[in-house]
Each structure stands twice: as C-alpha cells, then as structure tokens.
Design an enzyme around this catalytic site. Sequence first.
Site, PDB file in Angstrom:
ATOM      1  N   TYR A 159       7.381  18.374 -39.343  1.00 55.49           N
ATOM      2  CA  TYR A 159       6.816  18.857 -37.740  1.00 55.49           C
ATOM      3  C   TYR A 159       6.911  17.589 -36.953  1.00 55.49           C
ATOM      4  CZ  TYR A 159       4.141  20.680 -33.748  1.00 55.49           C
ATOM      5  OH  TYR A 159       3.794  20.894 -32.668  1.00 55.49           O
ATOM      6  N   PHE A 185      24.563  23.023  -9.662  1.00 53.75           N
ATOM      7  CA  PHE A 185      24.760  23.892 -10.942  1.00 53.75           C
ATOM      8  C   PHE A 185      23.305  24.903 -10.706  1.00 53.75           C
ATOM      9  CE2 PHE A 185      24.246  25.627 -14.986  1.00 53.75           C
ATOM     10  CZ  PHE A 185      25.452  26.220 -15.045  1.00 53.75           C
ATOM     11  N   THR A 186      23.535  26.155 -11.112  1.00 52.87           N
ATOM     12  CA  THR A 186      22.632  27.084 -11.141  1.00 52.87           C
ATOM     13  C   THR A 186      21.223  26.584 -11.696  1.00 52.87           C
ATOM     14  OG1 THR A 186      23.389  28.069 -13.132  1.00 52.87           O
ATOM     15  CG2 THR A 186      24.226  28.955 -11.056  1.00 52.87           C
ATOM     16  N   ASP A 188      24.121  14.450 -14.957  1.00 49.55           N
ATOM     17  CA  ASP A 188      24.290  15.678 -15.887  1.00 49.55           C
ATOM     18  C   ASP A 188      25.458  15.368 -16.657  1.00 49.55           C
ATOM     19  OD1 ASP A 188      25.089  18.286 -17.166  1.00 49.55           O
ATOM     20  OD2 ASP A 188      24.327  19.273 -15.526  1.00 49.55           O
ATOM     21  N   LYS A 201      27.841  22.123 -25.189  1.00 45.86           N
ATOM     22  CA  LYS A 201      29.092  22.152 -24.771  1.00 45.86           C
ATOM     23  C   LYS A 201      29.854  21.032 -25.363  1.00 45.86           C
ATOM     24  CE  LYS A 201      26.887  24.233 -21.073  1.00 45.86           C
ATOM     25  NZ  LYS A 201      25.829  24.866 -20.953  1.00 45.86           N
ATOM     26  N   ARG A 234      31.661  33.246 -10.849  1.00 44.06           N
ATOM     27  CA  ARG A 234      31.133  32.028 -10.154  1.00 44.06           C
ATOM     28  C   ARG A 234      31.419  32.030  -8.743  1.00 44.06           C
ATOM     29  NH1 ARG A 234      27.944  29.238 -14.012  1.00 44.06           N
ATOM     30  NH2 ARG A 234      26.669  31.173 -13.090  1.00 44.06           N
TER      31      ARG A 234
HETATM   32  N1  PM9 Z   1      26.036  25.980 -18.431  1.00 41.87           N
HETATM   33  C1  PM9 Z   1      27.830  27.626 -18.436  1.00 41.87           C
HETATM   34  O1  PM9 Z   1      28.138  28.635 -18.960  1.00 41.87           O
HETATM   35  C2  PM9 Z   1      25.581  27.965 -19.355  1.00 41.87           C
HETATM   36  C3  PM9 Z   1      24.500  28.891 -18.575  1.00 41.87           C
HETATM   37  S1  PM9 Z   1      24.943  29.323 -16.720  1.00 41.87           S
HETATM   38  C4  PM9 Z   1      25.846  30.643 -17.387  1.00 41.87           C
HETATM   39  O2  PM9 Z   1      28.447  26.919 -17.873  1.00 41.87           O
HETATM   40  C5  PM9 Z   1      25.524  22.059 -16.500  1.00 41.87           C
HETATM   41  C6  PM9 Z   1      26.752  21.445 -16.040  1.00 41.87           C
HETATM   42  C7  PM9 Z   1      25.775  23.233 -17.225  1.00 41.87           C
HETATM   43  C8  PM9 Z   1      24.934  24.048 -17.835  1.00 41.87           C
HETATM   44  C9  PM9 Z   1      25.128  25.411 -18.594  1.00 41.87           C
HETATM   45  C10 PM9 Z   1      23.423  23.544 -17.843  1.00 41.87           C
HETATM   46  C11 PM9 Z   1      22.386  24.202 -18.473  1.00 41.87           C
HETATM   47  C12 PM9 Z   1      23.443  22.340 -17.088  1.00 41.87           C
HETATM   48  N2  PM9 Z   1      24.262  21.725 -16.712  1.00 41.87           N
HETATM   49  O3  PM9 Z   1      22.514  26.503 -20.716  1.00 41.87           O
HETATM   50  O4  PM9 Z   1      20.566  25.606 -20.381  1.00 41.87           O
HETATM   51  O5  PM9 Z   1      27.179  23.737 -17.152  1.00 41.87           O
HETATM   52  O6  PM9 Z   1      22.045  24.595 -22.022  1.00 41.87           O
HETATM   53  O7  PM9 Z   1      22.359  24.147 -19.662  1.00 41.87           O
HETATM   54  C13 PM9 Z   1      26.466  27.171 -18.708  1.00 41.87           C
HETATM   55  P1  PM9 Z   1      21.861  25.061 -21.000  1.00 41.87           P
END
Ligand code: PM9
Length: 460
Positions: free
Chosen positions: A73, A125-126, A216, A259, A384
């Site tokens: 843990y 980014f979203t 990022d 990624k 997108r």
């Molecule tokens: N990116 C993508 O498919 C997955 C979720 S949105 C459809 O591109 C950036 C540059 C990203 C990203 C996720 C995140 C968030 C942050 N920055 O999905 O929470 O491309 O691990 O990361 C997606 P997490």
Amino acid sequence: MTRRSWAEPWRIKMVEPLPITTREQREKAIVAAGYNTFLLQSDDVYIDLLTDSGTSAMSDHQWAGLMEGDEAYAGSRSFRHLCEAVADVYGYPETIPTHQGRGAEHILSQVLITPGDVIPGNMYFTTTRFHQEHAGGRFVDVIVDEAHDTEALHPFKGNVDLAKLQAVIDEVGAERIPYVSVETNVNMAGGQPMSLANLEATYDLCRRHGILVMLDATRALENAWFIKQREAGYEDWSVADLVRRICSFSDGATVSSKKDNLVNIGGFLAVRDPEIAREARSLLVAFEGLHTYGGMSGRDMEALARGIREMVDGDDHVRARVGQVEYLGDLIHKAGVPIIRPVGGHGVFIDAAKVLAHLPRDEFPAQALTAAVYVDSGVRGMERGIVSAGRDPVTGDHHRPRLELVRLAIPRRVYTQSHMDVVAESIGAVYETREQIRGLRFTYEPDHLRFFQARFEPIA
Ligand code: PM9
C-alpha cells in the site's frame, strides 16, 4: 543505392482475433449507439482507431513487470522504479502518480488556478480545458494561426504564437496567469509538433513575467521525433535526449501514460518545485490515492516504469510508430480525401467540413462522417469538431472550432500495414458516396465532455 525499407523493431508473439461483421449488423449497431462511436460495443468493431489512448500493445518485458509489481500500500518498490524512470527520461525530480492524465490535470488545476485566472495554451484539449474551467479558470488559445488551417504545410503547427501570448499577458496581467499550458504534439490540431526554438522562446517569455510553463507531455516522444526530422541542428540527436531537452523548458508536466508510455492505464504529474509537489500530494490522497500509488496498482506502475524507458530505448520504435501513421495518411491523401497535412504523430485527421461541404456545422459533419465510415467497414474513428468542443460555460452556445475533423488514431504496436490498407480503402469508398450522408441532431446532450456519451439521430 537501392532504397531499403524499414519495418517495426518487434515481432508478434500473441494474437487476438478481430470480429468481422456484416454491413447490416453495423447499421443496427450504429443506431443502437446513437450514431456515437464511443457507444459502440467493441465486439462490433473490426479495426479500432477510436483512440491511441490505453490501446497500445505492451512488450514481453512490460508483461513480465506485471508479475513483479510490488502491491505494498505504501512505499512500493514499483513506485520507486516509476520515479526513477520519470527523473531519468523526463528530468523532473518530483513525481505524483495518478490513475490517468485527467487525474494529473485535476490536481494541477486545483493547486495552481484561482477563480478568475486565465490559462493561455496552444489549442485546447477536452479534459485539460474542463479541469481548468472547473477550477474557475478561463482558457485562451494562443496557438499559431496555421494550426487551424488543415492545408498549411507548416512543419510546427503546434507552436505558440508569442505575439498572441504577449497580448494576453498585457491584457489580463501576469498575476492573473498562473501558468501557460503547453501541449507537445498538439492532439486537437492533428498531432502537430512544436519546435524546440518556439518552446524555449515561450519559456523565456514566461520567465520574464514570472509565469510557470506546464507541459502536457503526453505525446512528447512523437514531438521529439518531428524535431529530429524537421528542426535544423537536431538531426543527430537521439529522441531520448530530445525528450529531456523539451522538458527542460518547463516547470512541470502532466502526462497521460496511455499514449507514448505504452501502458493501458496510468499517468502522472511531475514538477520541479517541491512546494507545488507538496500541495499536489496533499490533494492526491483525497482524490486519487496514497502519494506512492495515486490511482495505480503496483503492477501498473512497474509496467509504466518499463514503458517509459522502452519508448526512448533507441529511435526505432518511434520511427516505426510515426511511419505507420504517415503510411496511412499518404494512402488517404493519394485517394484525394482532404486531411490535415503534414500528417501528424498519432493519427490521420480527415477534414469533414470539406468532405461533407453540403452539411452545415450545426448538423455535425464530423460526427456523421465517423458513423458512415463505421457502417462501411467496421473501422471506428472519433469526432473531433464542434461536438468535442462542447459549449461555452458563460454563453451556453456551442464552441465553434475552425477544425471539423474525423480522427483515425492508431494504437502503438497493434495493427499491421495491411490493416492500414483496409482503412484507406474504406475511407476512399465513403468519400465516393459522401453526398448521400445526412446531418445529425442531438437526442441526448450530456452536461460535461458531451462527446463521450451524446446520442444523435439523422435529420430527415
Ligand atoms: N486523450 C485521446 O483519445 C483519450 C481521451 S479523450 C477522447 O486522444 C492529451 C493531449 C490527451 C489526453 C487524452 C489527455 C487525458 C490529456 N492530454 O485520457 O485522462 O490526448 O489519460 O488523458 C485521449 P487521459
């Protein structure tokens, strides 16, 4: 000299069968999914290019790491391995582990943003913008104009426009800007890189005003590859050295490890300042988990530590990864279909506004085109455009980005060149019959990050 092809620096050891469906089955599946590819069952998908996030294939060394993960843990050995990998590869001394990228964005936004603050960034980014707004901040786009032009052949469409950034600083004052949010290989611009010269200049400008630069660094590796290919003076650098150099022009980074880092789950916030790290850790224990695991199990952290080192273990991995994306992009471009060019690092982005020029933007051309591609071949991409952009929290109107895209994101080390041929053939076939594609309207619109769960129906 005769040209020699290169190929992937790995071979396949295990395979996973893919579902092959009929057109009739897919027509039913897309209706059941409300014309949203996020709501499809993966059993109904043949080639899954929804995202490159968490969909990559791990190496045998990473799988072995799952067995060796330390599930203590507190004080897990695997956490130590993760911190060492982050320090060695990215150069940050403080690692705050999170369950994935948005967990790191949440913690960073809560620590640094005060309501009323402004956060400039090179395109949104979203999830990043969501957390900035959720913390009471306002995002302002300061990316170069070329990023919004699908045809501009600029080598660094991810660059920050320094004049735009300076104008924001002049307008709101440096004290209202806690940090500038700088994304490597900008996702929403089509996986477009920024140059090291631009990043350094951004960092210098911010330092002069006492503003932090938070990267990022989710796709820093792919950005490093483009710098090596395109920026004079870096041809002979390794991507390992380039990733460290990129991060040297920042005060910290959020990373979705799903990624570049070659794992199916995980992420981290990494910073230089021990005081920011201290504040982040005290929030982490409330929102993610103890500071030595965040949201990850020990085995997740072990596989991640190995993935971080593996991505920069020579340049061959990233050469093959980006090479495959370019291969697909070239096929689709040669078929006459408008796409973002230059082809980006993690996917091919089709210009749906041009392909479906007969549809107004409020009928969601990219959403409609994504659904049509799925019905044609079982290839799953993602919208997108206006749907992903969501609504302005103040006016309630749609955000209206200039880019209206279908993204075909390629998982790492998963599909072969023949899969890419099939994808390109399907895109070509849908393009031929594009005038039959109808627009869509919402039947359900969620309050936050609407693109994930929204439902649509065709307009008669
Ligand atoms: N990116 C993508 O498919 C997955 C979720 S949105 C459809 O591109 C950036 C540059 C990203 C990203 C996720 C995140 C968030 C942050 N920055 O999905 O929470 O491309 O691990 O990361 C997606 P997490």
